[in-house]
Design an enzyme around this catalytic site. Structure first.
Site, short mmCIF file in Angstrom:
data_model
loop_
_atom_site.label_atom_id
_atom_site.label_comp_id
_atom_site.label_asym_id
_atom_site.label_seq_id
_atom_site.Cartn_x
_atom_site.Cartn_y
_atom_site.Cartn_z
N CYS A 1 44.77 -97.79 -34.63
CA CYS A 1 45.49 -97.13 -33.53
C CYS A 1 44.57 -97.21 -32.31
O CYS A 1 43.49 -97.80 -32.35
CB CYS A 1 45.81 -95.68 -33.89
SG CYS A 1 44.34 -94.66 -34.04
N ARG B 1 53.25 -85.23 -31.95
CA ARG B 1 52.84 -85.60 -33.31
C ARG B 1 52.01 -84.47 -33.93
O ARG B 1 51.97 -84.29 -35.14
CB ARG B 1 51.99 -86.87 -33.29
CG ARG B 1 52.74 -88.15 -33.05
CD ARG B 1 51.85 -89.35 -33.25
NE ARG B 1 51.16 -89.25 -34.53
CZ ARG B 1 50.06 -89.96 -34.83
NH1 ARG B 1 49.56 -90.81 -33.94
NH2 ARG B 1 49.49 -89.84 -36.00
N ARG C 1 40.36 -98.09 -37.67
CA ARG C 1 40.81 -97.29 -38.80
C ARG C 1 40.84 -98.09 -40.11
O ARG C 1 41.86 -98.22 -40.77
CB ARG C 1 42.16 -96.64 -38.53
CG ARG C 1 42.33 -95.97 -37.19
CD ARG C 1 41.42 -94.78 -36.95
NE ARG C 1 41.69 -93.64 -37.78
CZ ARG C 1 42.61 -92.71 -37.50
NH1 ARG C 1 43.37 -92.86 -36.44
NH2 ARG C 1 42.79 -91.67 -38.31
N ASP D 1 38.12 -84.64 -32.95
CA ASP D 1 39.47 -84.35 -32.44
C ASP D 1 39.45 -83.39 -31.26
O ASP D 1 40.48 -83.23 -30.61
CB ASP D 1 40.36 -83.77 -33.55
CG ASP D 1 40.61 -84.79 -34.64
OD1 ASP D 1 41.05 -84.39 -35.74
OD2 ASP D 1 40.33 -85.98 -34.42
N LYS E 1 48.05 -79.50 -39.04
CA LYS E 1 48.63 -80.83 -39.33
C LYS E 1 47.82 -81.52 -40.41
O LYS E 1 48.38 -82.03 -41.39
CB LYS E 1 48.61 -81.68 -38.06
CG LYS E 1 48.83 -83.18 -38.29
CD LYS E 1 48.91 -83.97 -37.02
CE LYS E 1 47.60 -84.52 -36.58
NZ LYS E 1 47.12 -85.71 -37.30
N ASN E 2 46.50 -81.51 -40.27
CA ASN E 2 45.67 -82.31 -41.16
C ASN E 2 45.43 -81.68 -42.52
O ASN E 2 44.85 -82.30 -43.40
CB ASN E 2 44.35 -82.66 -40.46
CG ASN E 2 44.57 -83.62 -39.30
OD1 ASN E 2 45.66 -84.19 -39.15
ND2 ASN E 2 43.57 -83.78 -38.46
C1 EPZ Z 1 41.17 -87.76 -40.45
O1 EPZ Z 1 41.40 -89.14 -40.20
C2 EPZ Z 1 42.05 -87.00 -39.46
N1 EPZ Z 1 43.45 -87.34 -39.70
C3 EPZ Z 1 41.67 -87.38 -38.03
O2 EPZ Z 1 42.46 -86.60 -37.14
C4 EPZ Z 1 40.19 -87.03 -37.82
O3 EPZ Z 1 39.81 -87.42 -36.51
C5 EPZ Z 1 39.35 -87.79 -38.85
O4 EPZ Z 1 39.79 -87.43 -40.19
C6 EPZ Z 1 37.87 -87.46 -38.74
O5 EPZ Z 1 37.66 -86.14 -38.89
C7 EPZ Z 1 44.12 -86.70 -40.70
O6 EPZ Z 1 43.57 -85.89 -41.41
C8 EPZ Z 1 45.57 -87.05 -40.85
P1 EPZ Z 1 38.06 -90.70 -41.64
P2 EPZ Z 1 40.83 -90.25 -41.25
O7 EPZ Z 1 38.45 -91.50 -42.81
O8 EPZ Z 1 40.88 -89.71 -42.62
C9 EPZ Z 1 35.64 -94.73 -40.96
C10 EPZ Z 1 43.98 -86.24 -35.40
O9 EPZ Z 1 43.91 -86.37 -34.17
N2 EPZ Z 1 36.30 -95.23 -42.17
O10 EPZ Z 1 37.31 -89.42 -41.86
O11 EPZ Z 1 41.53 -91.52 -40.97
C11 EPZ Z 1 36.59 -94.56 -39.79
O12 EPZ Z 1 36.75 -95.79 -39.11
C12 EPZ Z 1 43.40 -87.30 -36.31
O13 EPZ Z 1 44.51 -85.26 -35.98
C13 EPZ Z 1 35.92 -96.45 -42.69
O14 EPZ Z 1 35.03 -97.12 -42.16
O15 EPZ Z 1 39.33 -90.37 -40.74
C14 EPZ Z 1 35.90 -93.52 -38.95
O16 EPZ Z 1 34.92 -94.16 -38.18
C15 EPZ Z 1 42.76 -88.45 -35.53
N3 EPZ Z 1 36.53 -96.93 -43.80
C16 EPZ Z 1 35.20 -92.63 -39.98
O17 EPZ Z 1 35.15 -93.40 -41.20
C17 EPZ Z 1 37.52 -96.21 -44.43
O18 EPZ Z 1 38.04 -96.68 -45.47
C18 EPZ Z 1 35.92 -91.33 -40.28
O19 EPZ Z 1 37.24 -91.65 -40.65
C19 EPZ Z 1 37.91 -94.96 -43.88
C20 EPZ Z 1 37.28 -94.49 -42.75
#
Ligand code: EPZ
Length: 417
Positions: free
Chosen positions: A116, A398, A121, A305, A22-23
């Site tokens: 969410c 999803r 997020r 995850d 998915k990702n």
């Molecule tokens: C991706 O989400 C994945 N989703 C998530 O999988 C996964 O858990 C996550 O990466 C971490 O590995 C997809 O790829 C569609 P991040 P993403 O930006 O990109 C903070 C699933 O179950 N952050 O790496 O949204 C954030 O709050 C999903 O398949 C900021 O502070 O995650 C988090 O604490 C859930 N500011 C950390 O960084 C920002 O602008 C990592 O988030 C962006 C993120």
């Protein structure tokens, strides 16, 4: 089909083929917007997040059609669009359209992708990085407008290895004038898959999978035929389900080389694991052992995850486990539901739980509230004695093409109702 019913207590046996990631599929589908030609994306998972992404691509004028082996996407004729739909409202993954749309047509308006249940997020890293490339943003009435008269390469330093922010910068940088360097980039295999797709289309990208990625912008891109890699999180979900329920299974196509931290934790739980080019063979221990301390971290650390799925196996592990969640601030929502099944899990603080292994879990009626926690509850039902009904299963669909079919192939007594 809101619920899944599981008759637990049956050890898993057999082989299951792991779906496409998915990702990886979501940012690759967004990247097809940059190409302006037809691409064929093989092994694209048939899950609701992908269907939502496809509806957004169509809304922007792409021609999309599914075939048995994958999906055709033709982005030769797209128009600037205001992305306002249910799909955007409920789906974080549309955020990667931001970089793709700004890269392709210089602007986009989309509904602000909210948080969410697992966390706020925020998107500050996305906005800051794209801002350095010349993108201007306006946020009003829940809408996020982005535009760039001239998209320029830049040296971007990410304070956190955000997967989504890394993807958005890559998608914009491929179309920008000049070179972009991302320091502090996310290293996830899904980033590598995105860059592999873009390079197959003619982009120049180096360093994918490391924390320093370099992109040469402005090259012409061509349609290509690309295969999405197998989903390491789905594979890990089924792996921990087997550790919890017992048995011997083969996870066909599971990407063992991308799952080192996962295999290490499962090994500490007593599982015997053998990885090959074709997948991963899992032999569950006669009774799981506590892995001691598990802490989620950005790749190559233990993936957030799979924290819920590991929690299920640890709930049955002999001894106590300290589970630490360092990525999202609210990712222990499943704990209450697991305790309804007899798990002994104490919330020490929002980021840490202490798990005391119990002899068995009992079947119960439980509620899925997000994707990975929901899948973990199904795994718990497989290990529990008696019947478990998991409600709220649209969350699970999803990210999992057909979790009931997959577990039935492993001998489980499970139906969606
Ligand atoms: C991706 O989400 C994945 N989703 C998530 O999988 C996964 O858990 C996550 O990466 C971490 O590995 C997809 O790829 C569609 P991040 P993403 O930006 O990109 C903070 C699933 O179950 N952050 O790496 O949204 C954030 O709050 C999903 O398949 C900021 O502070 O995650 C988090 O604490 C859930 N500011 C950390 O960084 C920002 O602008 C990592 O988030 C962006 C993120």
């Amino acid at each position: 089909m809101d619920s899944i019913c599981v008759q637990g207590g049956i050890a898993l046996q057999g082989k299951v083929s792991i779906q496409g990631s998915k990702n990886a599929a979501l940012p690759i589908l967004a990247a097809t917007l940059l190409v302006g030609e037809r691409s064929f994306i093989r092994n694209c998972p048939r899950i609701t997040d992908v269907y939502a992404m496809v509806s957004l691509l169509k809304a922007m004028g792409c021609q999309v059609n599914w075939q048995e082996q994958g999906i055709w996407v033709d982005s030769s004729r797209i128009q600037k669009s205001v992305m306002q739909s249910e799909a955007v409202r409920g789906m974080r993954s549309s955020l990667c359209l931001l970089g793709a749309m700004v890269g392709r047509c210089g602007s986009v308006v989309m509904e602000h992708p909210g948080g969410c249940v697992i966390g706020r997020r925020p998107i500050d890293l996305h906005l800051c990085a794209l801002g350095q490339m010349g993108v201007e943003f306006e946020e009003e009435g829940g809408l996020l407008s982005a535009s760039a008269d001239r998209l320029c390469g830049a040296c971007i330093c990410l304070p956190k290895p955000s997967v989504g922010a890394t993807e958005n910068v890559i998608l914009a940088a491929v179309m920008a004038e000049g070179d972009t360097v991302i320091e502090g980039a996310a290293r996830e295999p899904e980033i590598v898959a995105l860059c592999d797709y873009l390079c197959a289309c003619g982009a120049w990208i180096r360093g994918a999978g490391t924390s320093c990625i370099r992109i040469r912008g402005g090259r012409t891109l061509y349609g290509t035929d690309f295969t999405v890699p197998a989903d390491r999180i789905v594979a890990g979900t089924y792996l921990f389900a087997c550790v919890a329920a017992g048995g011997n299974i083969f996870l066909e196509h599971a990407p063992g080389p991308d799952m080192g931290a996962v295999l290490e934790v499962a090994g500490r739980m007593g599982a015997k694991l053998c990885t090959s080019r074709d997948g991963i063979y899992v032999q569950a221990p006669s009774g799981p052992v506590s892995p001691g301390h598990v802490m989620t971290a950005p790749y190559p650390g233990f993936p957030t995850d799979l924290q819920s799925a590991a929690l299920v196996a640890a709930s049955l592990g002999e001894g106590t486990t300290l589970m630490e969640e360092t990525i999202f601030e609210n990712r222990f929502r499943v704990v209450g539901e697991l305790c309804k099944m007899g798990a002994s899990i104490e919330l020490l603080d929002p980021g840490r739980v202490l798990v005391r292994g119990v002899e068995t879990l009992q079947g119960a009626c439980v509620e899925a509230r997000e994707l990975r926690g929901g899948a973990a509850l199904v795994a718990a039902g497989l290990a529990a004695r008696g019947e478990t009904v998991v409600r709220g299963c649209p969350y699970i669909y999803r990210g999992y093409e057909n979790i009931c079919r997959d577990f039935r192939e492993l001998g489980a007594r499970i139906i969606s109702a």
